[in-house]
Design a protein around this motif. Structure first.
Motif, PDB file in Angstrom:
ATOM      1  N   ARG A  86       0.671  -1.169   0.393  1.00  0.00           N
ATOM      2  CA  ARG A  86      -0.280   0.341   0.054  1.00  0.00           C
ATOM      3  C   ARG A  86       0.981   1.277  -0.297  1.00  0.00           C
ATOM      4  O   ARG A  86       1.985   1.347   0.621  1.00  0.00           O
ATOM      5  N   ARG A  87       0.277   2.396  -1.000  1.00  0.00           N
ATOM      6  CA  ARG A  87       0.841   3.673  -0.590  1.00  0.00           C
ATOM      7  C   ARG A  87       0.633   3.558   0.683  1.00  0.00           C
ATOM      8  O   ARG A  87       0.082   4.299   1.457  1.00  0.00           O
ATOM      9  N   ASN A  88       2.320   5.104   0.350  1.00  0.00           N
ATOM     10  CA  ASN A  88       2.120   5.702   1.726  1.00  0.00           C
ATOM     11  C   ASN A  88       3.607   6.410   2.134  1.00  0.00           C
ATOM     12  O   ASN A  88       4.120   6.823   0.986  1.00  0.00           O
ATOM     13  N   PRO A  89       3.470   7.427   3.010  1.00  0.00           N
ATOM     14  CA  PRO A  89       4.774   8.367   3.176  1.00  0.00           C
ATOM     15  C   PRO A  89       6.057   7.652   2.945  1.00  0.00           C
ATOM     16  O   PRO A  89       7.281   8.281   2.243  1.00  0.00           O
ATOM     17  N   ILE A  90       6.496   6.531   3.064  1.00  0.00           N
ATOM     18  CA  ILE A  90       7.429   6.248   3.200  1.00  0.00           C
ATOM     19  C   ILE A  90       7.583   5.699   1.520  1.00  0.00           C
ATOM     20  O   ILE A  90       9.205   5.990   0.880  1.00  0.00           O
ATOM     21  N   ASP A  91       6.691   5.772  -0.186  1.00  0.00           N
ATOM     22  CA  ASP A  91       6.979   6.227  -1.495  1.00  0.00           C
ATOM     23  C   ASP A  91       8.350   7.435  -1.152  1.00  0.00           C
ATOM     24  O   ASP A  91       8.718   7.499  -2.234  1.00  0.00           O
ATOM     25  N   LEU A  92       8.375   8.589  -0.526  1.00  0.00           N
ATOM     26  CA  LEU A  92       8.857   9.339  -1.133  1.00  0.00           C
ATOM     27  C   LEU A  92      10.364   9.320  -0.730  1.00  0.00           C
ATOM     28  O   LEU A  92      11.653   9.928  -1.060  1.00  0.00           O
ATOM     29  N   LEU A  93      10.730   8.277   0.307  1.00  0.00           N
ATOM     30  CA  LEU A  93      11.760   7.937   0.298  1.00  0.00           C
ATOM     31  C   LEU A  93      12.674   7.545  -0.441  1.00  0.00           C
ATOM     32  O   LEU A  93      12.588   6.916  -1.740  1.00  0.00           O
ATOM     33  N   VAL A 110      19.604   9.486   7.886  1.00  0.00           N
ATOM     34  CA  VAL A 110      18.079  10.442   8.835  1.00  0.00           C
ATOM     35  C   VAL A 110      17.477  11.840   8.745  1.00  0.00           C
ATOM     36  O   VAL A 110      16.054  11.669   8.979  1.00  0.00           O
ATOM     37  N   GLY A 111      17.678  12.364   8.917  1.00  0.00           N
ATOM     38  CA  GLY A 111      17.729  13.811   9.010  1.00  0.00           C
ATOM     39  C   GLY A 111      16.997  13.990   7.356  1.00  0.00           C
ATOM     40  O   GLY A 111      15.680  14.527   7.815  1.00  0.00           O
ATOM     41  N   ASN A 112      16.949  13.342   6.122  1.00  0.00           N
ATOM     42  CA  ASN A 112      15.539  13.673   5.017  1.00  0.00           C
ATOM     43  C   ASN A 112      14.971  12.656   5.653  1.00  0.00           C
ATOM     44  O   ASN A 112      13.926  12.880   5.064  1.00  0.00           O
ATOM     45  N   ILE A 113      15.196  11.513   6.564  1.00  0.00           N
ATOM     46  CA  ILE A 113      13.875  10.880   6.439  1.00  0.00           C
ATOM     47  C   ILE A 113      13.339  11.119   7.497  1.00  0.00           C
ATOM     48  O   ILE A 113      12.024  11.656   6.863  1.00  0.00           O
ATOM     49  N   PHE A 114      13.365  11.612   7.915  1.00  0.00           N
ATOM     50  CA  PHE A 114      12.313  12.527   9.053  1.00  0.00           C
ATOM     51  C   PHE A 114      11.928  13.966   8.108  1.00  0.00           C
ATOM     52  O   PHE A 114      10.331  13.991   8.309  1.00  0.00           O
ATOM     53  N   ALA A 115      12.937  14.473   7.939  1.00  0.00           N
ATOM     54  CA  ALA A 115      11.695  15.907   6.815  1.00  0.00           C
ATOM     55  C   ALA A 115      10.863  15.567   6.016  1.00  0.00           C
ATOM     56  O   ALA A 115       9.456  15.875   6.145  1.00  0.00           O
ATOM     57  N   LYS A 116      11.135  14.353   4.930  1.00  0.00           N
ATOM     58  CA  LYS A 116       9.684  13.427   4.023  1.00  0.00           C
ATOM     59  C   LYS A 116       8.974  12.996   4.830  1.00  0.00           C
ATOM     60  O   LYS A 116       7.780  12.919   4.203  1.00  0.00           O
ATOM     61  N   LEU A 117       9.001  12.573   6.121  1.00  0.00           N
ATOM     62  CA  LEU A 117       8.163  11.618   7.024  1.00  0.00           C
ATOM     63  C   LEU A 117       7.472  13.274   7.853  1.00  0.00           C
ATOM     64  O   LEU A 117       5.990  12.656   8.789  1.00  0.00           O
ATOM     65  N   GLY A 118       7.476  14.069   7.230  1.00  0.00           N
ATOM     66  CA  GLY A 118       7.144  15.617   8.237  1.00  0.00           C
ATOM     67  C   GLY A 118       7.327  14.695  10.094  1.00  0.00           C
ATOM     68  O   GLY A 118       6.184  15.792  10.195  1.00  0.00           O
ATOM     69  N   LEU A 119       8.534  14.737  10.134  1.00  0.00           N
ATOM     70  CA  LEU A 119       8.394  14.864  11.544  1.00  0.00           C
ATOM     71  C   LEU A 119       9.128  15.329  12.208  1.00  0.00           C
ATOM     72  O   LEU A 119      10.584  15.754  11.760  1.00  0.00           O
ATOM     73  N   GLU A 120       8.940  16.180  12.827  1.00  0.00           N
ATOM     74  CA  GLU A 120       8.859  17.727  13.030  1.00  0.00           C
ATOM     75  C   GLU A 120      10.161  17.072  14.541  1.00  0.00           C
ATOM     76  O   GLU A 120      10.312  16.452  15.218  1.00  0.00           O
ATOM     77  N   PRO A 121      10.821  18.457  15.235  1.00  0.00           N
ATOM     78  CA  PRO A 121      11.929  18.618  16.010  1.00  0.00           C
ATOM     79  C   PRO A 121      11.078  18.294  17.430  1.00  0.00           C
ATOM     80  O   PRO A 121      10.453  18.855  17.869  1.00  0.00           O
ATOM     81  N   SER A 122      12.251  17.087  17.817  1.00  0.00           N
ATOM     82  CA  SER A 122      11.209  16.444  19.323  1.00  0.00           C
ATOM     83  C   SER A 122      12.499  15.928  19.939  1.00  0.00           C
ATOM     84  O   SER A 122      13.623  16.483  19.464  1.00  0.00           O
TER      85      SER A 122
END
Length: 211
Positions: free
Chosen positions: A140-147, A182-194
């Motif tokens: 199934r499609r999900n945001p992982i397809d952006l990686l 890892v930084g690119n992964i966080f950015a593409k998945l829309g994971l805000e800094p925490s």
């Protein structure tokens, strides 16, 4: 606590953990026993088999999902011979972390198993690569397809619980290269800094949730 219908395996895991200084507050052989023990003891971790009485299909995993609903944040480590996709995804995507799924036949090193137990109990993840492959095969499609392929590879190793240093060693690249991925992964998945650890867990859960 341990939920496993095989008495030999149940007692074997209990003894192994005791040798590592890890106390088992309950050891049960079915899903109802798991829920009762969780309510009574509120354990730091539940180690659960998938197939238990009475039908030996997915009782253990369904009970684990319900246990996390009744005790939010309960760390669960599935230790099974099978990958039960439906409830596996529900379990893995249903919380902020503290989840693991290992296949019994692929657990060959005691130290690695104990490390997985401690990692999941601490709120991390530890997913067998074969489990990842079967869940991802649902397609199934999900945001992982952006990686990119390399970023997906890095995220797959993160799902197995590897640190950035260990990932760099596995892929034969520099630590800096892994940090960039890892930084690119966080950015593409829309994971805000925490916290770094929290974002890693969220990224892994996104990786495993195919919809």
């Amino acid at each position: 606590m341990i939920a496993e219908d095989s008495v030999l395996l149940r007692m074997g895991v209990l003894r192994l953990l005791a040798d590592e200084g890890i106390e088992t507050v309950a050891a049960v052989d079915d899903g109802d026993g798991l829920l009762t023990a969780v309510a009574e003891h509120r354990p730091d971790l539940a180690i659960v088999d998938v197939r238990m009485p009475p039908t030996f299909t997915d009782e253990g995993l369904r009970a684990a999902v319900r246990a996390r609903e009744e005790l939010p944040g309960l760390p669960v480590l599935v230790l099974s011979q099978y990958v039960e996709e439906r409830y596996a995804v529900e379990l893995l995507a249903g919380g902020a972390g503290g989840v693991g799924y290992l296949l019994k036949e692929r657990v060959a090193d005691v130290a690695e198993f104990v490390d997985a137990v401690r990692r999941v109990a601490a709120g991390g993840t530890c997913i067998d690569q074969e489990v990842i492959a079967q869940l991802m095969a649902r397609g199934r499609r999900n945001p992982i397809d952006l990686l990119t392929p390399r970023e997906r590879e890095v995220l797959g190793l993160m799902a197995q619980g590897l640190s950035n240093i260990a990932i760099a060693k596995s892929l034969t690249v520099s630590d800096g290269a892994v940090e960039k991925h890892v930084g690119n992964i966080f950015a593409k998945l829309g994971l805000e800094p925490s916290s770094e650890e929290h974002r890693r867990v969220r990224a892994v859960l996104t990786f495993l949730d195919r919809g």
